[in-house]
Design a protein around this motif. Structure first.
Motif, PDB file in Angstrom:
ATOM      1  N   MET A   1     -10.321 -86.888 -46.185  1.00 34.77           N
ATOM      2  CA  MET A   1     -11.533 -86.696 -45.450  1.00 34.77           C
ATOM      3  C   MET A   1     -11.180 -86.122 -44.086  1.00 34.77           C
ATOM      4  N   VAL A   2     -11.884 -85.091 -43.670  1.00 30.26           N
ATOM      5  CA  VAL A   2     -11.760 -84.537 -42.325  1.00 30.26           C
ATOM      6  C   VAL A   2     -13.092 -84.775 -41.643  1.00 30.26           C
ATOM      7  N   SER A   3     -13.065 -85.346 -40.455  1.00 29.05           N
ATOM      8  CA  SER A   3     -14.295 -85.628 -39.716  1.00 29.05           C
ATOM      9  C   SER A   3     -14.247 -85.004 -38.342  1.00 29.05           C
ATOM     10  N   ALA A   4     -15.369 -84.527 -37.893  1.00 36.14           N
ATOM     11  CA  ALA A   4     -15.512 -84.026 -36.531  1.00 36.14           C
ATOM     12  C   ALA A   4     -16.700 -84.751 -35.934  1.00 36.14           C
ATOM     13  N   GLU A   5     -16.479 -85.453 -34.846  1.00 38.35           N
ATOM     14  CA  GLU A   5     -17.562 -86.238 -34.273  1.00 38.35           C
ATOM     15  C   GLU A   5     -18.425 -85.440 -33.318  1.00 38.35           C
ATOM     16  N   HIS A   6     -17.888 -84.383 -32.752  1.00 37.00           N
ATOM     17  CA  HIS A   6     -18.689 -83.593 -31.824  1.00 37.00           C
ATOM     18  C   HIS A   6     -18.384 -82.126 -32.052  1.00 37.00           C
ATOM     19  N   ILE A   7     -19.294 -81.435 -32.705  1.00 39.48           N
ATOM     20  CA  ILE A   7     -19.098 -80.033 -33.021  1.00 39.48           C
ATOM     21  C   ILE A   7     -19.484 -79.160 -31.839  1.00 39.48           C
ATOM     22  N   GLY A   8     -20.553 -79.482 -31.198  1.00 40.48           N
ATOM     23  CA  GLY A   8     -21.005 -78.680 -30.063  1.00 40.48           C
ATOM     24  C   GLY A   8     -22.294 -79.227 -29.515  1.00 40.48           C
ATOM     25  N   GLU A   9     -22.677 -78.705 -28.392  1.00 40.17           N
ATOM     26  CA  GLU A   9     -23.901 -79.166 -27.760  1.00 40.17           C
ATOM     27  C   GLU A   9     -25.079 -78.340 -28.227  1.00 40.17           C
ATOM     28  N   ASP A  10     -26.155 -78.985 -28.563  1.00 39.05           N
ATOM     29  CA  ASP A  10     -27.381 -78.305 -28.942  1.00 39.05           C
ATOM     30  C   ASP A  10     -28.266 -78.221 -27.714  1.00 39.05           C
ATOM     31  N   THR A  11     -28.582 -77.005 -27.324  1.00 37.80           N
ATOM     32  CA  THR A  11     -29.402 -76.813 -26.132  1.00 37.80           C
ATOM     33  C   THR A  11     -30.890 -76.856 -26.446  1.00 37.80           C
ATOM     34  N   GLY A  12     -31.237 -77.172 -27.673  1.00 38.05           N
ATOM     35  CA  GLY A  12     -32.638 -77.234 -28.042  1.00 38.05           C
ATOM     36  C   GLY A  12     -33.157 -75.963 -28.677  1.00 38.05           C
ATOM     37  N   HIS A  13     -32.341 -74.915 -28.702  1.00 42.23           N
ATOM     38  CA  HIS A  13     -32.762 -73.639 -29.266  1.00 42.23           C
ATOM     39  C   HIS A  13     -32.106 -73.351 -30.610  1.00 42.23           C
ATOM     40  N   THR A  14     -31.254 -74.250 -31.055  1.00 39.48           N
ATOM     41  CA  THR A  14     -30.525 -74.046 -32.301  1.00 39.48           C
ATOM     42  C   THR A  14     -31.320 -74.613 -33.468  1.00 39.48           C
ATOM     43  N   HIS A  15     -31.472 -73.806 -34.501  1.00 33.10           N
ATOM     44  CA  HIS A  15     -32.148 -74.267 -35.710  1.00 33.10           C
ATOM     45  C   HIS A  15     -31.199 -75.117 -36.547  1.00 33.10           C
ATOM     46  N   HIS A  16     -29.975 -74.636 -36.741  1.00 34.56           N
ATOM     47  CA  HIS A  16     -28.948 -75.396 -37.455  1.00 34.56           C
ATOM     48  C   HIS A  16     -27.571 -74.841 -37.111  1.00 34.56           C
ATOM     49  N   ILE A  17     -26.546 -75.500 -37.597  1.00 37.59           N
ATOM     50  CA  ILE A  17     -25.168 -75.082 -37.367  1.00 37.59           C
ATOM     51  C   ILE A  17     -24.517 -74.829 -38.716  1.00 37.59           C
ATOM     52  N   ASP A  18     -23.909 -73.650 -38.875  1.00 40.52           N
ATOM     53  CA  ASP A  18     -23.164 -73.318 -40.082  1.00 40.52           C
ATOM     54  C   ASP A  18     -21.699 -73.665 -39.843  1.00 40.52           C
ATOM     55  N   ILE A  19     -21.108 -74.411 -40.763  1.00 37.16           N
ATOM     56  CA  ILE A  19     -19.707 -74.814 -40.657  1.00 37.16           C
ATOM     57  C   ILE A  19     -18.947 -74.200 -41.823  1.00 37.16           C
ATOM     58  N   TYR A  20     -17.956 -73.406 -41.503  1.00 38.55           N
ATOM     59  CA  TYR A  20     -17.142 -72.734 -42.510  1.00 38.55           C
ATOM     60  C   TYR A  20     -15.725 -73.284 -42.457  1.00 38.55           C
ATOM     61  N   TYR A  21     -15.029 -73.266 -43.589  1.00 32.09           N
ATOM     62  CA  TYR A  21     -13.652 -73.759 -43.628  1.00 32.09           C
ATOM     63  C   TYR A  21     -12.769 -72.825 -44.444  1.00 32.09           C
ATOM     64  N   SER A  22     -11.474 -72.962 -44.186  1.00 30.23           N
ATOM     65  CA  SER A  22     -10.453 -72.213 -44.907  1.00 30.23           C
ATOM     66  C   SER A  22      -9.266 -73.140 -45.121  1.00 30.23           C
ATOM     67  N   THR A  23      -8.508 -72.901 -46.168  1.00 28.61           N
ATOM     68  CA  THR A  23      -7.308 -73.703 -46.391  1.00 28.61           C
ATOM     69  C   THR A  23      -6.053 -73.005 -45.883  1.00 28.61           C
ATOM     70  N   ASP A  24      -6.183 -71.746 -45.463  1.00 28.86           N
ATOM     71  CA  ASP A  24      -5.000 -71.037 -44.976  1.00 28.86           C
ATOM     72  C   ASP A  24      -5.172 -70.442 -43.584  1.00 28.86           C
ATOM     73  N   GLY A  25      -6.352 -70.571 -42.990  1.00 28.27           N
ATOM     74  CA  GLY A  25      -6.584 -70.047 -41.651  1.00 28.27           C
ATOM     75  C   GLY A  25      -6.658 -68.529 -41.596  1.00 28.27           C
ATOM     76  N   GLY A  26      -6.752 -67.906 -42.754  1.00 24.51           N
ATOM     77  CA  GLY A  26      -6.802 -66.444 -42.832  1.00 24.51           C
ATOM     78  C   GLY A  26      -8.203 -65.898 -42.625  1.00 24.51           C
ATOM     79  N   SER A  27      -8.489 -64.808 -43.282  1.00 21.19           N
ATOM     80  CA  SER A  27      -9.766 -64.127 -43.074  1.00 21.19           C
ATOM     81  C   SER A  27     -10.866 -64.602 -44.017  1.00 21.19           C
ATOM     82  N   THR A  28     -10.548 -65.432 -45.013  1.00 21.89           N
ATOM     83  CA  THR A  28     -11.553 -65.893 -45.965  1.00 21.89           C
ATOM     84  C   THR A  28     -11.971 -67.322 -45.646  1.00 21.89           C
ATOM     85  N   TYR A  29     -13.235 -67.474 -45.291  1.00 17.12           N
ATOM     86  CA  TYR A  29     -13.819 -68.786 -45.001  1.00 17.12           C
ATOM     87  C   TYR A  29     -15.007 -68.998 -45.920  1.00 17.12           C
ATOM     88  N   SER A  30     -15.208 -70.233 -46.328  1.00 18.04           N
ATOM     89  CA  SER A  30     -16.327 -70.592 -47.203  1.00 18.04           C
ATOM     90  C   SER A  30     -17.264 -71.519 -46.449  1.00 18.04           C
TER      91      SER A  30
END
Length: 83
Positions: A1-30
């Protein structure tokens, strides 16, 4: 399990946050998850494996209003404490 407790601050104008990940840190993220909160648990992560993440705030369906991608951060999956 990987957890992040604070991704970023929402200034009230954000509809949602997209979180992408990669297993190699390269150019392909899902897309891992779309969230409206500032925390995430990557429950399907394999213990001991390193994952790379980037996020962006989505302000609307108009992609030109989205934020730039965040810096890439990495974390090693464990079954204990969050990153």
């Amino acid at each position: 399990m990987v957890s992040a407790e604070h991704i970023g601050e929402d200034t009230g104008h954000t509809h949602h946050i997209d979180i992408y990940y990669s297993t190699d840190g390269g150019s392909t993220y899902s897309l891992l998850k779309t969230v409206t909160s500032t925390s995430l648990t990557h429950g399907s992560a394999t213990i001991g494996k390193t994952y790379y993440y980037k996020v962006r705030a989505v302000k609307s369906s108009n992609t030109s209003a989205n934020s730039a991608w965040s810096n890439i951060v990495s974390g090693k999956a464990s079954n204990s404490s969050p990153l």
